[in-house]
Design an enzyme around this catalytic site. Structure first.
Site, short mmCIF file in Angstrom:
data_model
loop_
_atom_site.label_atom_id
_atom_site.label_comp_id
_atom_site.label_asym_id
_atom_site.label_seq_id
_atom_site.Cartn_x
_atom_site.Cartn_y
_atom_site.Cartn_z
N ARG A 16 1.01 -1.29 -0.06
CA ARG A 16 -0.03 0.00 -0.17
C ARG A 16 1.05 1.32 -0.23
NH1 ARG A 16 -4.20 -0.95 4.71
NH2 ARG A 16 -2.07 -1.91 5.46
N ASN B 291 -6.52 -2.57 2.09
CA ASN B 291 -6.36 -4.05 1.86
C ASN B 291 -7.99 -4.64 2.08
OD1 ASN B 291 -3.73 -4.28 1.82
ND2 ASN B 291 -3.49 -4.83 4.21
#
Ligand SMILES: [Fe+3]
Ligand SMILES: [Mg+2]
Ligand SMILES: [Zn+2]
Ligand SMILES: [Zn+2]
EC number: 6.2.-.-
Lengths: 329, 760
Positions: free
Chosen positions: B28, B46
């Protein structure tokens, strides 16, 4: 011997050979069945068929085995056996002399067990269609403890008492059958267990479960009980008596004595608080003088039986599908 | 007139779903940095499937975003699929990282534990750093994963780190998308993270105030045995140079000769003891950091791997191991913290109880371990890494199948057990569980059969097990109440190797193994299969011989030799086995009367038999010892001579053909009687098997040949066979990702549902 077909020859065999040996008032009535009155109202009833090779082996014979088998099964119900039936299946050509020896042995064993053989049957099959002799025995006995022992009564925390060393019957039979030249002759443990059981009952022990260890050995016996009871058991390997000769034969043949047959050994599962009293009672009997606490019941995985080894690991015992097959890849 | 945007400057919004190893690896932050750099708006989060991204901006920039997101991905990430769907334009607010969404299918990959990265290592050795000497330092590039995960998605509350609340400094790092610790779930520091503690029955007064780490180092310096709570469980450490200390550990662990792994402070220090190729060095220092089997150059570590030309070597892979080894600067034995073959302890209480008679002291910590994950064992063979025990660093990464598969659970074998689940086209293989004989292993096994399906939210439509009726795994499957299918052991080995090499039929499968239950009630182990699209046929098998005493024969190799000689009518050669006459008499009777003498076609037992004839007459103290001894002898001979196996054609085309070892045994005995060197005899036997492989492959005429089964743990056999097959124009395949031994059975059981059924 050629006494087939239920005809006169068969009758002759019964009249001249079998009946006189077992003679007693009930049998002598020569009725189609025996009628009798039993004291008390709770009865145990069991049956067992016996096939063994060789029929005469160190420590016993098929006749002795046939009486012990059913007497012991009745005793394991917490009962004193009273009456037995005996059914013979004889192979044409089976030596009369051998039959005579078997009958004598049965008579002796029945007398020792204080049971009467009150009814019976004999069939003769064609040569080649039987293994010489098969014997079925059934019997009834009066239950002497209340409530009677049963696998469902086993509780977590109970202890397991083993009446003596294990594996001798299986190894002795195998050695005799195969003509194994062992250093020492090994005798079968085949024995009557009713008195040993009575010594526990007479001592007022609360018996949760009794089981005579026969085919499949100690392992199969305890697994069956734990399965039914949905409890688990840990056996301490170092406390299980195994004679030197059984151990050495098992070692050389790669057999596990825990799975080897017995015919005169049983386990008693009793509350832990009664363990000393139970041991003392059992040890007072000759067949129980080597009795030990071998394990403990717990509320672990249902049916799980483990053996604590000398190095402290816990080996799992399971029912084997047949003979002991290699598992090491 | 408004200017219409061109193709490349027109604004777009796209939603990307990325599947693969994308959680817990800094994925990320990578997306965040990229999106911010390209001035795109949108968000990343996520999810159970992996990562969701929405980006909005000029089309050209989105294209470059998509390209770079793949090309510049973080080191430990792995992308299996990218799905892209157009979205209506929404907003131009700055790009953000959103918290995880818990909906959707759980298909994100769980990462294995990763060895300490160079940045973290530098920090713990830097006196200026706030993590100086902190043993639980980690970041998104390293640290615990599989050993701490309780559930997906991989977020801190779903790990065993949930109990540790982040301090302010750590939180700042955790929340900063540009930090190496951005969303590093197990991140910690001395202020907020797990701590060490030291337990010993003999602590002096002054020692009670010392640091646990210092005390642990002192314990090892004093030649004492330290139980260390590591990453995936406990290890037992002792000074490897101290023969007496090593002997003490052997005695207490009831492990007489089985080699111990050795932890070295550095690659260089390991070079003083072992030959290390570039490939081997790469494997040692990889993020998996397994125990690597290396050739010894000197044997100064007495008792660590007695009589063994190889040494299992590993390097520090957690900050804790680094700190200990930096202080010690000498190699230590590092072996599983267990009794005999049981699984390793994972909780402090368990270790203090189960290891109390082994360890002199305990170095504990308070970060819980979710499941036992042992050290992996690997080696380099044919220039490529091969895993022999697949656990830390590898499990539970999936093996990809060529086709999607029904949801299944495979329960594996009996020894070296692993279990596996199949989901779509991936097989998630559990960590090495071990020998299912014991209650403790069986418990870990049962947990694994629930753990994997739970983590991936899979309800298996069927369980797959071995055909052996008495494997505890088989009995477990049968009592599960779920439909059960069984796969023959040696076919499972073949399918395991085919699956990891993504092979399609036709294949010639050489399954050379110890023992496994055959479909005819005998015990197999030296099998050759022809795998076609339509059928799997057992086309050749080793001539069966009696296995005297069943499993005992695997421990006492002389028994295999007795059975072999009896079967060959060579009773007079029993003299080579040096049995006492009284024992021999009974054993002879046992064979003649077939008392507990199952017939076997096991090649492993044939190895044992030859090893016994050449003098290995003790009882094996660990699995495979006799066969290893034979391999080591053979490595010291250069001869290219060989023995003969005769392939007897089956009558009326009835399969299988019988591979008769009798000619080879006659030659072996002749050589022994002629005092040929043991090394040459052992080598000729190995050569003979390599030739046999080529001969079988030629017979079948199938180009692809797979080499599988426990016998291919034998490096020499493996290398000779591969070379011989290649010279003969075949393409050999061997195991790399999963072990050739029974650790690969679970994968093969699943793969079997995609290949043909056994027809003979
Ligand atoms: Fe195998
Ligand atoms: Mg019975
Ligand atoms: Zn790091
Ligand atoms: Zn902190």
């Amino acid at each position: 011997m050629a006494h087939g077909g239920g005809g006169s020859l068969s009758k002759k065999l019964i009249d001249e050979l079998i009946s006189p040996v077992f003679s007693n008032p009930l049998l002598d009535q020569r009725n189609d069945g025996a009628s009798f009155i039993t004291p008390g109202d709770s009865l145990a009833f069991s049956t067992d068929s016996h096939v063994v090779s060789p029929i005469f082996f160190p420590g016993g014979d098929i006749g002795h085995l046939a009486i012990c088998g059913t007497v012991n099964d009745i005793a394991m119900c917490g009962a004193q056996p009273s009456y037995l039936s005996v059914g013979f299946i004889l192979e044409e050509g089976f030596p009369t002399n051998d039959l005579w020896k078997v009958l004598q042995s049965m008579k002796r064993t029945a007398d020792d067990a204080k049971v009467q053989i009150v009814t019976g049957d004999t069939k003769v099959v064609e040569k080649g269609k039987g293994d010489g002799i098969y014997i079925n025995t059934s019997g009834v006995g009066v239950i002497k403890c209340d409530p009677p022992p049963a696998p469902t009564r086993v509780q977590a925390g109970d202890v397991v008492i083993l009446s003596g060393d294990i594996g001798r019957h299986g190894i002795a039979i195998m050695a005799a059958r195969e003509g194994l030249e062992l250093e020492t002759t090994l005798k079968s443990d085949c024995a009557l267990l009713n008195e040993a059981v009575m010594s526990l009952i007479d001592a007022g022990i609360e018996l949760h479960c009794l089981r005579d260890l026969t085919r499949g050995g100690l392992a199969s016996g305890v697994i069956e009980i734990m399965d039914t009871a949905s409890l688990s058991m840990e056996i301490d390997e170092s406390t299980v008596p195994i004679s030197k000769s059984v151990r050495s034969v098992c070692e050389i043949l790669g057999l596990d004595p825990f799975y080897t047959a017995n015919e005169g050994r049983f386990i008693a599962i009793v509350p832990a608080t009664k363990q000393d009293k139970a041991l003392a009672a059992l040890r007072s009997h000759p067949l129980g003088n080597d009795a030990r606490i071998i394990g403990k019941v717990s509320s672990g995985d249902p049916g799980l039986v483990t053996v604590k080894t000398s190095i402290g690991t816990h080996r799992i015992l399971t029912m084997l599908s047949g003979e002991q097959l290699p598992r090491i890849c | 007139m408004p200017i219409a945007p061109t193709e490349t400057t027109r604004r777009q919004r796209k939603r990307l779903t990325i599947q693969g190893t994308v959680q817990g690896v800094g994925f990320r932050p990578h997306i965040y940095r990229l999106a911010t750099e390209l001035q795109l708006s949108g968000w990343v989060s996520n999810c159970s499937e992996g990562v969701h991204i929405e980006v909005e901006g000029p089309q050209k920039k989105i294209q470059s975003f998509t390209r770079r997101l793949l090309n510049e991905r973080p080191a430990h990430s792995q992308i299996n699929s990218v799905q892209s769907t157009p979205q209506p334009l929404s907003s131009s607010s700055p790009f953000e990282i959103r918290s995880s969404s818990h909906s959707g299918e759980k298909s994100a990959l769980i990462l294995p534990d990763i060895a300490t990265c160079p940045e973290c290592l530098a920090e713990i050795l830097d006196p200026q750093n706030r993590r100086y000497l902190y043993p639980f330092t980690n970041c998104t590039h390293c640290g615990p994963r599989f050993s701490i995960i309780n559930e997906l998605p991989y977020d801190r509350p779903n790990t065993t780190m949930r109990e540790f609340e982040l301090c302010e400094d750590c939180r700042r790092e955790y929340e900063n998308p540009l930090d190496r610790r951005f969303h590093a779930q197990p991140t910690a520091c001395p202020n907020c993270g797990p701590m060490l503690s030291f337990v010993s029955s003999s602590l002096s007064h002054t020692e009670q105030n010392q640091e646990p780490l210092t005390l642990a180092v002192k314990t090892l310096q004093a030649g004492k045995i330290l139980a260390l709570k590591g990453l995936g469980g406990f290890q037992l450490l002792v000074d490897a140079r101290d023969a007496q200390a090593v002997a003490r550990l052997r005695k207490r662990k009831h492990r007489s000769e089985k080699p111990f792994a050795t932890l070295f402070p550095s690659l260089n220090s390991a070079r003083a003891h072992c030959e290390i190729s570039d490939e081997e060095a790469k494997l040692l220092t990889s993020s998996q950091a397994p125990i690597v089997l290396l050739r010894k150059v000197q044997d100064t570590l007495e008792g660590v791997a007695p009589g063994n030309p190889e040494l299992g070597v590993m390097l520090p892979y957690t900050p804790l191991h680094h700190l200990i080894m930096t202080s010690l600067d000498f190699p230590v034995v590092a072996t599983s913290g267990n009794l005999s073959e049981e699984p390793i302890c994972i909780t402090n209480e368990e270790a203090l109880h189960r290891l109390k008679d082994i360890a002199d002291a305990f170095l504990l910590h308070d970060r819980p371990i979710a499941r036992p994950v042992d050290d992996s064992v690997a080696r380099v063979i044919h220039g490529l890494p091969q895993v022999l025990r697949r656990a830390r660093g590898y499990a539970p990464l999936p093996i990809e199948l060529r086709r999607p598969c029904n949801p299944l659970l495979a329960v594996g074998g009996h020894l070296k057990n692993t279990v596996a689940i199949a989901k779509h086209n991936q097989v998630f293989l559990s960590q090495h569980i071990g020998n299912l004989e014991t209650e403790e292993s069986y418990r870990v096994f049962k947990n694994a059969t629930q753990d994997l399906p739970r983590l991936y939210e899979l309800s298996p439509a069927a369980f797959i097990c071995d055909k052996h009726p008495d494997y505890h795994s088989t009995q477990f499957a049968e009592q599960s109440g779920i439909p059960v299918e069984s796969v023959q052991h040696h076919l499972a080995h073949v399918y395991s190797c085919m699956a990891e090499n993504k092979l399609e039929p036709d294949v010639c499968g050489l399954s050379w193994d110890g023992t496994g239950y055959g479909t005819d009630g005998t015990i197999w182990g030296g099998e050759c299969f022809a795998i076609s699209k339509e059928a799997a046929r057992r086309i050749a098998t080793l001539r069966p011989f009696p296995l005297l005493g069943g499993d005992l024969a695997a421990k006492a190799p002389r028994r295999a030799a007795l059975g072999l000689l009896f079967s060959a009518g060579k009773n007079h050669e029993w003299k080579h086995l040096n049995y006492a006459p009284s024992e021999l008499r009974i054993l002879h009777q046992a064979i003649e009367k077939q008392l507990n003498t199952a017939l076997t076609s096991s090649l492993g037992r044939l190895f044992d038999a030859i090893s016994a004839l050449l003098g290995f007459q003790q009882v094996s103290t660990y699995e495979g010892q006799a066969a290893m001894k034979l391999e080591w002898l053979a490595r010291n001979s250069e001869t290219s001579d060989s023995y003969q196996f005769r392939l007897n054609d089956p009558e009326n085309d009835k399969l299988p053909a019988i591979i008769d070892w009798a000619p080879a045994i006659h030659e072996v005995l002749a050589d022994i009687n002629n005092r040929e060197s043991k090394e040459a005899i052992a080598r000729k036997f190995h050569n003979a098997l390599a030739n046999l492989a080529a001969h079988l492959a030629n017979r079948l005429g199938t180009k692809q040949v797979v080499l599988t089964g426990g016998c291919f743990q034998n490096r020499l056999l493996s290398e000779l066979t591969v070379r011989k097959l290649e010279e003969s124009g075949f393409t050999p395949y061997w195991h790399q990702k999963v072990p050739p031994n029974d650790g690969g059975i679970a994968l093969g059981q699943i793969a079997a549902t995609q290949y043909s059924k056994l027809t003979t």
